[in-house]
Design an enzyme around this catalytic site. Structure first.
Site, PDB file in Angstrom:
ATOM      1  N   VAL A 172       0.816  -1.225   0.000  1.00 53.78           N
ATOM      2  CA  VAL A 172       0.000   0.000   0.000  1.00 53.78           C
ATOM      3  C   VAL A 172       0.842   1.264   0.000  1.00 53.78           C
ATOM      4  O   VAL A 172       0.337   2.354  -0.295  1.00 53.78           O
ATOM      5  CB  VAL A 172      -0.981   0.025   1.196  1.00 53.78           C
ATOM      6  CG1 VAL A 172      -1.965  -1.130   1.112  1.00 53.78           C
ATOM      7  CG2 VAL A 172      -0.250   0.025   2.535  1.00 53.78           C
ATOM      8  N   LYS A 175      -3.335   7.316  13.133  1.00 48.78           N
ATOM      9  CA  LYS A 175      -4.739   6.922  13.195  1.00 48.78           C
ATOM     10  C   LYS A 175      -5.652   8.146  13.342  1.00 48.78           C
ATOM     11  O   LYS A 175      -6.774   8.162  12.803  1.00 48.78           O
ATOM     12  CB  LYS A 175      -4.965   5.926  14.329  1.00 48.78           C
ATOM     13  CG  LYS A 175      -4.308   4.573  14.085  1.00 48.78           C
ATOM     14  CD  LYS A 175      -4.750   3.957  12.768  1.00 48.78           C
ATOM     15  CE  LYS A 175      -4.178   2.573  12.538  1.00 48.78           C
ATOM     16  NZ  LYS A 175      -4.618   1.980  11.249  1.00 48.78           N
ATOM     17  N   TYR A 214       1.812   5.784  16.058  1.00 49.13           N
ATOM     18  CA  TYR A 214       0.555   5.081  15.808  1.00 49.13           C
ATOM     19  C   TYR A 214      -0.645   5.987  16.077  1.00 49.13           C
ATOM     20  O   TYR A 214      -1.560   6.089  15.249  1.00 49.13           O
ATOM     21  CB  TYR A 214       0.484   3.828  16.681  1.00 49.13           C
ATOM     22  CG  TYR A 214      -0.634   2.890  16.313  1.00 49.13           C
ATOM     23  CD1 TYR A 214      -0.552   2.085  15.180  1.00 49.13           C
ATOM     24  CD2 TYR A 214      -1.777   2.789  17.096  1.00 49.13           C
ATOM     25  CE1 TYR A 214      -1.569   1.224  14.831  1.00 49.13           C
ATOM     26  CE2 TYR A 214      -2.810   1.930  16.755  1.00 49.13           C
ATOM     27  CZ  TYR A 214      -2.702   1.141  15.629  1.00 49.13           C
ATOM     28  OH  TYR A 214      -3.725   0.285  15.287  1.00 49.13           O
ATOM     29  N   ASN A 240      -7.286  -1.480   5.316  1.00 45.57           N
ATOM     30  CA  ASN A 240      -7.014  -2.013   6.653  1.00 45.57           C
ATOM     31  C   ASN A 240      -5.531  -2.138   6.983  1.00 45.57           C
ATOM     32  O   ASN A 240      -5.159  -2.116   8.159  1.00 45.57           O
ATOM     33  CB  ASN A 240      -7.677  -3.394   6.772  1.00 45.57           C
ATOM     34  CG  ASN A 240      -7.198  -4.165   7.977  1.00 45.57           C
ATOM     35  OD1 ASN A 240      -7.526  -3.838   9.104  1.00 45.57           O
ATOM     36  ND2 ASN A 240      -6.403  -5.199   7.740  1.00 45.57           N
ATOM     37  N   ILE A 264      -8.807  -5.558  20.755  1.00 48.66           N
ATOM     38  CA  ILE A 264      -9.384  -6.719  20.081  1.00 48.66           C
ATOM     39  C   ILE A 264      -8.424  -7.902  20.177  1.00 48.66           C
ATOM     40  O   ILE A 264      -7.207  -7.740  20.040  1.00 48.66           O
ATOM     41  CB  ILE A 264      -9.671  -6.400  18.593  1.00 48.66           C
ATOM     42  CG1 ILE A 264     -10.510  -5.120  18.474  1.00 48.66           C
ATOM     43  CG2 ILE A 264     -10.373  -7.581  17.927  1.00 48.66           C
ATOM     44  CD1 ILE A 264     -11.870  -5.172  19.119  1.00 48.66           C
TER      45      ILE A 264
END
Length: 249
Positions: A64, A159, A155, A90, A188
């Protein structure tokens, strides 16, 4: 009643789609009858990881960070299945560490994957999605995109950028009939979450912040992706959907 039958035979491209949350989203789409091109930078174990999904999920190598690679990915998907209806950006990367000790190389790697990668996926998908009557873009953020955390400057920053980028693109693409939304998972039990859960000292600090008192499942995030991709989510646009079990900070 949520009706997702409209997803049958739609075509989706899912980056980072061969493991972790990306694989769960791929699996959920296939269960709804979607044909999926699951992309990843590395090839090791990728095809095998999709083997249980039959011919409705195929692997395509793509980076990507490289716009030409993303352009090729979309072209291959469209040629194979006759078009593209859904794109899930993603693929993501984390390089933790305090700012004072964070190398520019690591900072750049996270920025290049998490921000530039999403940009390339969204930009290159527009010519295909505007031809679809069901154009959907779903980006992936994180609970840390809106909650500062020590040692996660790269990070958290990337985001947060993804969330604002999503809102802007939603405005721009709405006239083309394309909705653009962002999923923001909390803790998660997939990928980095599994590693966190194994660290009892660190997990013990975060667990009490979740009102449901548990980590989320990858399937629960994937179900939210199915909602946004289906007709049930057709009037949701420019939204950051948090899937975090009631996370307080």
């Amino acid at each position: 009643m949520v009706n997702t039958k409209d997803l049958k035979d739609k075509v989706a491209v899912v980056t980072g789609g061969t493991r972790g949350l990306g694989l769960k989203i791929t699996e959920a789409f296939v269960a709804e009858g979607v044909r999926v091109v699951a992309a990843a930078r590395g090839t090791e174990g990728a095809a095998e990881g999709l083997g249980h999904l039959g011919d409705r999920a195929v692997f395509e190598q793509a980076d990507v960070r490289d716009p030409e690679s993303v352009k090729s990915l979309l072209s291959v998907a469209a040629d194979r299945f006759g078009g593209v209806d859904i794109v899930v950006a993603n693929a993501g990367l984390s390089r933790p560490g305090p700012v004072a000790g964070l190398s520019f190389e690591n900072w750049s790697q996270v920025l290049d994957t998490n921000v530039n990668g999403v940009f390339h996926c969204v930009k290159e998908s527009v010519p295909y999605l505007e031809k679809s009557e069901h154009g959907r873009i779903i980006t992936l953020s994180s609970a840390l995109g809106s909650r500062p955390t020590r040692g996660a400057a790269s990070y958290c920053s990337t985001k947060a950028a993804v969330e604002m980028f999503t809102r802007v693109v939603a405005l721009e693409l709405a006239p083309l009939g394309i909705t653009v939304n962002c999923l923001s998972p909390g803790f998660i039990d997939e990928g980095m979450g599994k590693l966190l859960k194994k660290n009892e000292a660190v997990w013990g600090q975060y667990a009490p912040k979740i009102s449901l008192c548990r980590m989320g499942l990858g399937e629960e995030v994937a179900d939210a992706a199915v909602f946004l991709a289906s007709a049930a989510g057709s009037y949701v646009n420019g939204h950051v959907l948090e899937v975090n079990g009631g996370l307080s900070w």
